[in-house]
Design a protein around this motif. Sequence first.
Motif, PDB file in Angstrom:
ATOM      1  N   THR A 133       5.592   3.163   1.843  1.00 54.41           N
ATOM      2  CA  THR A 133       4.798   1.990   1.506  1.00 54.41           C
ATOM      3  C   THR A 133       4.656   1.083   2.720  1.00 54.41           C
ATOM      4  O   THR A 133       5.626   0.853   3.449  1.00 54.41           O
ATOM      5  CB  THR A 133       5.445   1.215   0.346  1.00 54.41           C
ATOM      6  OG1 THR A 133       5.520   2.070  -0.800  1.00 54.41           O
ATOM      7  CG2 THR A 133       4.622  -0.014  -0.011  1.00 54.41           C
ATOM      8  N   MET A 134       3.438   0.588   2.913  1.00 60.32           N
ATOM      9  CA  MET A 134       3.147  -0.387   3.951  1.00 60.32           C
ATOM     10  C   MET A 134       2.990  -1.743   3.273  1.00 60.32           C
ATOM     11  O   MET A 134       2.480  -1.817   2.151  1.00 60.32           O
ATOM     12  CB  MET A 134       1.851  -0.011   4.675  1.00 60.32           C
ATOM     13  CG  MET A 134       1.381  -1.046   5.667  1.00 60.32           C
ATOM     14  SD  MET A 134      -0.166  -0.607   6.483  1.00 60.32           S
ATOM     15  CE  MET A 134      -1.325  -0.646   5.143  1.00 60.32           C
ATOM     16  N   CYS A 183       0.860  -1.185   0.000  1.00 62.44           N
ATOM     17  CA  CYS A 183       0.000   0.000   0.000  1.00 62.44           C
ATOM     18  C   CYS A 183       0.892   1.230   0.000  1.00 62.44           C
ATOM     19  O   CYS A 183       1.579   1.489   0.990  1.00 62.44           O
ATOM     20  CB  CYS A 183      -0.919   0.005   1.206  1.00 62.44           C
ATOM     21  SG  CYS A 183      -1.882   1.530   1.377  1.00 62.44           S
ATOM     22  N   ALA A 184       0.872   1.965  -1.103  1.00 61.62           N
ATOM     23  CA  ALA A 184       1.653   3.191  -1.207  1.00 61.62           C
ATOM     24  C   ALA A 184       0.778   4.381  -0.827  1.00 61.62           C
ATOM     25  O   ALA A 184      -0.379   4.467  -1.235  1.00 61.62           O
ATOM     26  CB  ALA A 184       2.179   3.353  -2.620  1.00 61.62           C
ATOM     27  N   ALA A 185       1.353   5.291  -0.042  1.00 60.72           N
ATOM     28  CA  ALA A 185       0.600   6.445   0.438  1.00 60.72           C
ATOM     29  C   ALA A 185       1.420   7.712   0.249  1.00 60.72           C
ATOM     30  O   ALA A 185       2.649   7.660   0.230  1.00 60.72           O
ATOM     31  CB  ALA A 185       0.254   6.270   1.919  1.00 60.72           C
ATOM     32  N   PRO A 186       0.747   8.868   0.157  1.00 59.45           N
ATOM     33  CA  PRO A 186       1.490  10.125   0.123  1.00 59.45           C
ATOM     34  C   PRO A 186       2.264  10.307   1.422  1.00 59.45           C
ATOM     35  O   PRO A 186       1.830   9.848   2.477  1.00 59.45           O
ATOM     36  CB  PRO A 186       0.386  11.180  -0.018  1.00 59.45           C
ATOM     37  CG  PRO A 186      -0.811  10.439  -0.500  1.00 59.45           C
ATOM     38  CD  PRO A 186      -0.696   9.061   0.049  1.00 59.45           C
ATOM     39  N   ALA A 187       3.381  11.021   1.339  1.00 54.95           N
ATOM     40  CA  ALA A 187       4.204  11.226   2.520  1.00 54.95           C
ATOM     41  C   ALA A 187       3.430  11.919   3.630  1.00 54.95           C
ATOM     42  O   ALA A 187       3.616  11.614   4.818  1.00 54.95           O
ATOM     43  CB  ALA A 187       5.438  12.041   2.154  1.00 54.95           C
ATOM     44  N   SER A 188       2.547  12.833   3.284  1.00 52.71           N
ATOM     45  CA  SER A 188       1.784  13.571   4.289  1.00 52.71           C
ATOM     46  C   SER A 188       0.892  12.648   5.103  1.00 52.71           C
ATOM     47  O   SER A 188       0.523  12.967   6.231  1.00 52.71           O
ATOM     48  CB  SER A 188       0.937  14.648   3.615  1.00 52.71           C
ATOM     49  OG  SER A 188       0.039  14.073   2.679  1.00 52.71           O
TER      50      SER A 188
END
Length: 115
Positions: A77-78, A22-27
């Motif tokens: 990323t998780m 799971c990729a997420a924005p840094a914020s």
Amino acid sequence: QVQLVESGGGLVQPGGSLRLSCAAPASIFNVYNMAWYRQAPGNQRELVARLTPWGSTNYADSVKGRFTISRDNAKKTMYMQMSSLKPEDTAVYYCQADRGSLNYWGQGTQVTVSS
């Protein structure tokens, strides 16, 4: 619009392994709690594993010892490494991020465990 982008689902035989990402924005990634939920047909969505920004984890009893949640801070990323998969693990898996009243979801990725 916050985007959580999942990948890694698929079809696997019982006893096999898969890794979800799971990729997420840094914020989001740096300060939100991150989690994996799943929902099987006819069932409610349930928490599978949860990871805080400082690295604390908790797992559903049904996956303890088989699933491992982790994070790569450089890649934002998780991951969830799933091993010894069972047919009852079949579900759509969702990435979730939350902080207080703020709550975001990914689109879901199908995991099917079948011979």
